[in-house]
Motif scaffolding. Structure first.
Motif, PDB file in Angstrom:
ATOM      1  N   LYS A 203       1.011  -1.202  -0.168  1.00 21.18           N
ATOM      2  CA  LYS A 203      -0.415  -0.003  -0.187  1.00 21.18           C
ATOM      3  C   LYS A 203       0.601   1.226   0.125  1.00 21.18           C
ATOM      4  O   LYS A 203       0.200   2.407  -0.945  1.00 21.18           O
ATOM      5  CB  LYS A 203      -0.681  -0.003   1.569  1.00 21.18           C
TER       6      LYS A 203
ATOM      7  N   LYS B  56      -4.503  -9.317  -6.490  1.00 25.32           N
ATOM      8  CA  LYS B  56      -5.377  -7.943  -5.599  1.00 25.32           C
ATOM      9  C   LYS B  56      -4.617  -6.765  -6.127  1.00 25.32           C
ATOM     10  O   LYS B  56      -5.903  -6.468  -6.341  1.00 25.32           O
ATOM     11  CB  LYS B  56      -5.542  -8.502  -4.168  1.00 25.32           C
ATOM     12  N   TYR B  57      -3.463  -6.196  -6.451  1.00 23.53           N
ATOM     13  CA  TYR B  57      -3.659  -4.797  -6.098  1.00 23.53           C
ATOM     14  C   TYR B  57      -3.612  -4.617  -7.767  1.00 23.53           C
ATOM     15  O   TYR B  57      -3.575  -3.747  -7.497  1.00 23.53           O
ATOM     16  CB  TYR B  57      -1.830  -5.338  -6.239  1.00 23.53           C
TER      17      TYR B  57
ATOM     18  N   SER C 195      -6.987  -4.329  -8.437  1.00 20.74           N
ATOM     19  CA  SER C 195      -7.395  -2.471  -7.605  1.00 20.74           C
ATOM     20  C   SER C 195      -7.432  -1.376  -8.606  1.00 20.74           C
ATOM     21  O   SER C 195      -7.672  -0.419  -8.589  1.00 20.74           O
ATOM     22  CB  SER C 195      -6.164  -2.422  -6.186  1.00 20.74           C
TER      23      SER C 195
END
Length: 232
Positions: A92, A127-128, A131
């Motif tokens: 993140k 998932k990144y 996203s």
């Protein structure tokens, strides 16, 4: 290897940190985020003895803190057999939309020894990518679960290509600006000798959007490097 790590000021405002972390928890987590063993993927080898020596804590204290981080706060995974640690939210604050960076991440994952940590990081990367709207290159002749949500809907190849093209544009920049952005991004990373942080990435995008010339941006960062100011 990076010569320093950036920790967001929001670290001290995070509700979980404020409410649940003891002063030792905070000290230990800051160490895990900034120690010299850290790398691009946030999964690295470090033994309990090394942590004990570098932190000035007893081995039993380090073991207790590792347990708290993994089982109570759930911010890490630690594989004692391979001496590898995974920081769950590392991506993140340290990854960007750069295709070049994500390919490096993908390559480094292969070097992880512990299968549990490797699978966890592969899932995080997957998932990144979703996203940030990044799609893997695909054979458009094959049914695509992302593009064809309902199996009863048949998309022709041209439609699929249009959807792919619209999704792979970098933050709505046109092709020319995207090329300029990538050139600047790579040059600044090379000059700074580290990965560009997401906030810095946004600043670069704003420069490109405002039509500031590539030469001027690169020149300004070169001056910054000469003055030991490797940040944007």
């Amino acid at each position: 290897m990076a010569i320093y790590r950036t920790v967001s000021l929001t670290f001290w405002e995070d509700n979980k940190i404020v409410d649940d972390f003891t002063y030792k928890d905070k000290y230990f987590l800051l160490y895990l985020l900034t120690n010299p063993h850290t790398n691009l993927i946030g999964c690295y080898e470090v033994s309990i003895r090394q942590m004990s020596n570098e932190l000035g804590l007893d081995k039993s204290e380090v073991e207790e803190l590792l347990t708290r981080m993994e089982q109570v706060h759930k911010v890490i995974l630690y594989a004692e057999e391979t001496k590898e640690i995974l920081i769950k939210n590392w991506h993140k604050y340290n990854w960007t939309k750069s295709d070049k960076l994500l390919k490096k991440v993908e390559a480094l994952i292969e070097y992880i020894k512990n299968e549990r940590l490797k699978k966890e990081l592969e899932e995080i990367l997957k998932k990144y990518r979703v996203s940030i709207g990044y799609l893997y290159p695909r054979d458009t002749s094959v049914t695509d679960p992302v593009l064809n949500i309902n199996n009863n809907i048949n998309l022709n190849n041209n439609t699929k290509l249009n959807v792919l093209n619209s999704n792979t544009k970098l933050n709505n920049l046109d092709n020319k600006k995207e090329l300029i952005f990538n050139n600047i991004f790579s040059t600044i990373e090379r000059n700074f000798g580290r990965t560009i942080a997401p906030l810095e990435c946004d600043v670069i995008k704003s420069w490109v959007d405002n039509n500031i010339s590539e030469e001027l941006i690169v020149y300004a960062t070169q001056i910054a490097v000469c003055n030991n100011a490797c940040s944007i």
